[in-house]
Design a protein around this motif. Structure first.
Motif, short mmCIF file in Angstrom:
data_model
loop_
_atom_site.label_atom_id
_atom_site.label_comp_id
_atom_site.label_asym_id
_atom_site.label_seq_id
_atom_site.Cartn_x
_atom_site.Cartn_y
_atom_site.Cartn_z
N ILE A 289 0.85 -1.19 0.00
CA ILE A 289 0.00 0.00 0.00
C ILE A 289 0.88 1.24 0.00
O ILE A 289 1.88 1.30 0.70
CB ILE A 289 -0.91 0.00 1.25
CG1 ILE A 289 -1.77 -1.27 1.27
CG2 ILE A 289 -1.78 1.25 1.30
CD1 ILE A 289 -2.57 -1.46 2.54
N ARG A 309 -5.10 2.26 -8.31
CA ARG A 309 -5.73 3.01 -7.22
C ARG A 309 -6.99 2.32 -6.73
O ARG A 309 -7.76 1.77 -7.52
CB ARG A 309 -6.07 4.42 -7.71
CG ARG A 309 -5.99 5.47 -6.61
CD ARG A 309 -6.25 6.84 -7.19
NE ARG A 309 -7.69 7.03 -7.32
CZ ARG A 309 -8.34 8.09 -6.86
NH1 ARG A 309 -7.68 9.07 -6.27
NH2 ARG A 309 -9.64 8.18 -7.01
N GLY A 310 -7.19 2.36 -5.42
CA GLY A 310 -8.40 1.80 -4.83
C GLY A 310 -8.87 2.68 -3.69
O GLY A 310 -8.10 3.48 -3.15
N VAL A 311 -10.15 2.50 -3.33
CA VAL A 311 -10.73 3.30 -2.25
C VAL A 311 -11.06 2.37 -1.08
O VAL A 311 -11.68 1.32 -1.27
CB VAL A 311 -12.00 4.03 -2.74
CG1 VAL A 311 -12.69 4.76 -1.59
CG2 VAL A 311 -11.64 5.01 -3.86
N VAL A 312 -10.63 2.75 0.11
CA VAL A 312 -10.84 1.93 1.31
C VAL A 312 -12.33 1.76 1.57
O VAL A 312 -13.08 2.74 1.61
CB VAL A 312 -10.17 2.60 2.54
CG1 VAL A 312 -10.50 1.79 3.81
CG2 VAL A 312 -8.66 2.70 2.35
N GLN A 313 -12.77 0.50 1.71
CA GLN A 313 -14.15 0.21 2.07
C GLN A 313 -14.27 -0.06 3.57
O GLN A 313 -15.24 0.32 4.19
CB GLN A 313 -14.64 -1.05 1.33
CG GLN A 313 -14.59 -0.92 -0.17
CD GLN A 313 -15.50 0.18 -0.67
OE1 GLN A 313 -16.71 0.10 -0.52
NE2 GLN A 313 -14.92 1.24 -1.24
N GLU A 325 -9.93 -3.58 3.14
CA GLU A 325 -10.61 -3.90 1.87
C GLU A 325 -10.67 -2.66 0.99
O GLU A 325 -11.06 -1.58 1.45
CB GLU A 325 -12.04 -4.36 2.14
CG GLU A 325 -12.14 -5.81 2.55
CD GLU A 325 -13.56 -6.19 2.92
OE1 GLU A 325 -13.70 -7.16 3.68
OE2 GLU A 325 -14.51 -5.52 2.48
N PHE A 326 -10.34 -2.84 -0.28
CA PHE A 326 -10.34 -1.75 -1.25
C PHE A 326 -11.31 -2.04 -2.38
O PHE A 326 -11.40 -3.18 -2.84
CB PHE A 326 -8.94 -1.61 -1.89
CG PHE A 326 -7.89 -1.16 -0.92
CD1 PHE A 326 -7.64 0.19 -0.73
CD2 PHE A 326 -7.16 -2.09 -0.19
CE1 PHE A 326 -6.66 0.61 0.17
CE2 PHE A 326 -6.19 -1.68 0.71
CZ PHE A 326 -5.94 -0.33 0.89
N ARG A 327 -12.02 -1.00 -2.85
CA ARG A 327 -12.73 -1.11 -4.11
C ARG A 327 -11.85 -0.48 -5.18
O ARG A 327 -11.48 0.69 -5.08
CB ARG A 327 -14.09 -0.40 -4.05
CG ARG A 327 -14.92 -0.66 -5.31
CD ARG A 327 -16.32 -0.10 -5.19
NE ARG A 327 -17.13 -0.73 -4.16
CZ ARG A 327 -17.69 -1.95 -4.24
NH1 ARG A 327 -17.53 -2.67 -5.34
NH2 ARG A 327 -18.42 -2.43 -3.26
#
Ligand code: ADP
Ligand code: MG
Length: 368
Positions: A289, A309-313, A325-327
């Motif tokens: 990360i 790139r991902g967004v934290v869920q 967890e990432f979306r």
């Protein structure tokens, strides 16, 4: 090589092509195994895959449709011979090991020693109760003992006849977690001191990793992979084998020129024809990360490939590690990262992920 060296390295237990059907369905299908003296092999697989049936045939309480069982190179069961269980020199220990309630601890341990002179029985009982740390309990009855103490007595009872081979079917699953690790290690110590060949059945990967010299991974009646815990974990044969040992992340790809292109860069898919759909599989601890710097990620490196790139869920603290967890921006799929210690980013935060490329497995996707 000398004959002595030959012998010391020979398997004590060998199973060749063992097969057993019930109602026309093969529940054990061409299983082959071997265990050397002093070695622990774990037969590992999900419930119902045929582990206990395999053990019962080796013990001789069930008979195979095909295949053979050999002890020290001599056939004890095959198409022609079938040596009865009590003449195989094989010890058994099952989950529901049931001590005899009306016999004392010493009488329970002496039970399998009938036929030996009385003084010899007494000496063996004392020796093996001592080995499992239960010497003081000789005169007690099973109901006066805790679960862990009963387990130790059962172990002493199984070991006292000095079997050359010990078959154990989920022997620790009745114990609570706190007791389990200690008794497992003690059991291994006693078995190693006796140079016993051990075949241990379990459905728990962590137990197999902890205890085995070799793991035989079983699925639907077949052995799908054999190897050391290190090799089975780090070089699984397929996606299911990888997923049996931990949660996994899966990227879908398609092969072009022995490579599969993904948002994380290219992955090698040697030997796969163009157009083959593949699963790129990696464990959560192999995601790295990095922070977002005004919408730009870290530089690609040969080791980690292209960042995505991902967004934290969701972020959860598990004690010795954190799960995040990432979306993912590229297709909305979810990837899970496991990070040592405490890392709890807020949901909604954008971060960049990279994959340890040397820890990825690329498998042709299975239909269905
Ligand atoms: P495991 O020990 O891996 O959980 P088992 O060897 O006990 O699996 O069982 C494997 C399969 O064989 C299961 O589907 C089970 O229902 C079936 N099976 C086991 N013993 C018998 C039997 N005596 N008759 C019919 N089916 C059986
Ligand atoms: Mg079973």
């Amino acid at each position: 090589m000398s004959a002595a060296a030959d012998l010391s390295d020979a398997p004590r237990l060998e199973v060749r092509g063992l097969t057993r059907s019930y109602g026309g369905v093969a529940v054990v299908d061409d299983v082959s195994l071997s265990v050397k003296p002093g070695q622990v092999t774990c037969l590992l697989g999900p419930s119902g895959c045929g582990k206990s049936t395999t053990l019962r045939m080796i013990a001789g309480v069930d008979r195979q449709d095909a295949g053979a069982v050999l002890v020290d190179g001599r056939e004890v069961s095959g198409p022609v011979h079938h040596t009865p269980p009590e003449e195989r020199g094989i010890g058994l220990m099952f989950q529901d090991f049931a001590l005899f309630p009306h016999l004392t601890v010493a009488q329970n341990v002496g039970f399998g020693l009938r036929g030996l002179p009385r003084s010899e029985v007494a000496a063996r009982v004392r020796e093996f109760l001592g080995k499992v740390g239960m010497g003081r309990f000789e005169g007690q009855y099973p109901h006066q003992l805790s679960g862990g103490e009963q387990q130790r007595v059962a172990l002493a009872r199984a070991l006292a006849p000095r079997p050359r081979i010990m078959l154990m079917d989920e022997p620790f699953s009745g114990l609570d977690d706190r007791l389990r690790d200690g008794i497992r290690d003690e059991t291994l110590d006693v078995l190693a001191a006796e140079n016993t060949a051990v075949l241990l059945v379990t459905h728990e990967p962590a137990e197999a990793m902890r205890m085995a010299d070799e793991i035989a991974l079983m699925r639907d009646g077949r052995i799908v992979q054999r190897g050391s815990p290190y090799n089975i974990y780090n070089a699984p044969v397929d996606r299911e084998a990888a997923g049996f040992f931990s949660d996994i992340n899966v990227l879908e790809g398609r092969v072009q020129g022995a490579l599969s292109e993904t948002p994380f860069g290219q992955f090698l898919a040697p030997g796969q024809p163009d157009g083959t759909p593949v699963d790129i599989v990696f464990r959560p601890q192999h995601l790295r990360i990095d922070f977002d710097r005004d919408g730009r990620g870290p530089h690609p490196t040969p080791e980690t490939g292209t960042p995505a790139r991902g967004v934290v869920q969701r972020a959860r603290f598990m004690g010795s590690e954190s799960l995040v967890e990432f979306r993912m921006d590229f297709d909305g799929s979810i990837l899970t990262a496991k990070v040592p210690s405490v890392f709890l980013p807020k949901p909604g935060m954008a971060l960049w992920l990279m994959i340890r490329r040397d820890r990825c497995f690329v498998f042709p996707r299975k239909a269905g």
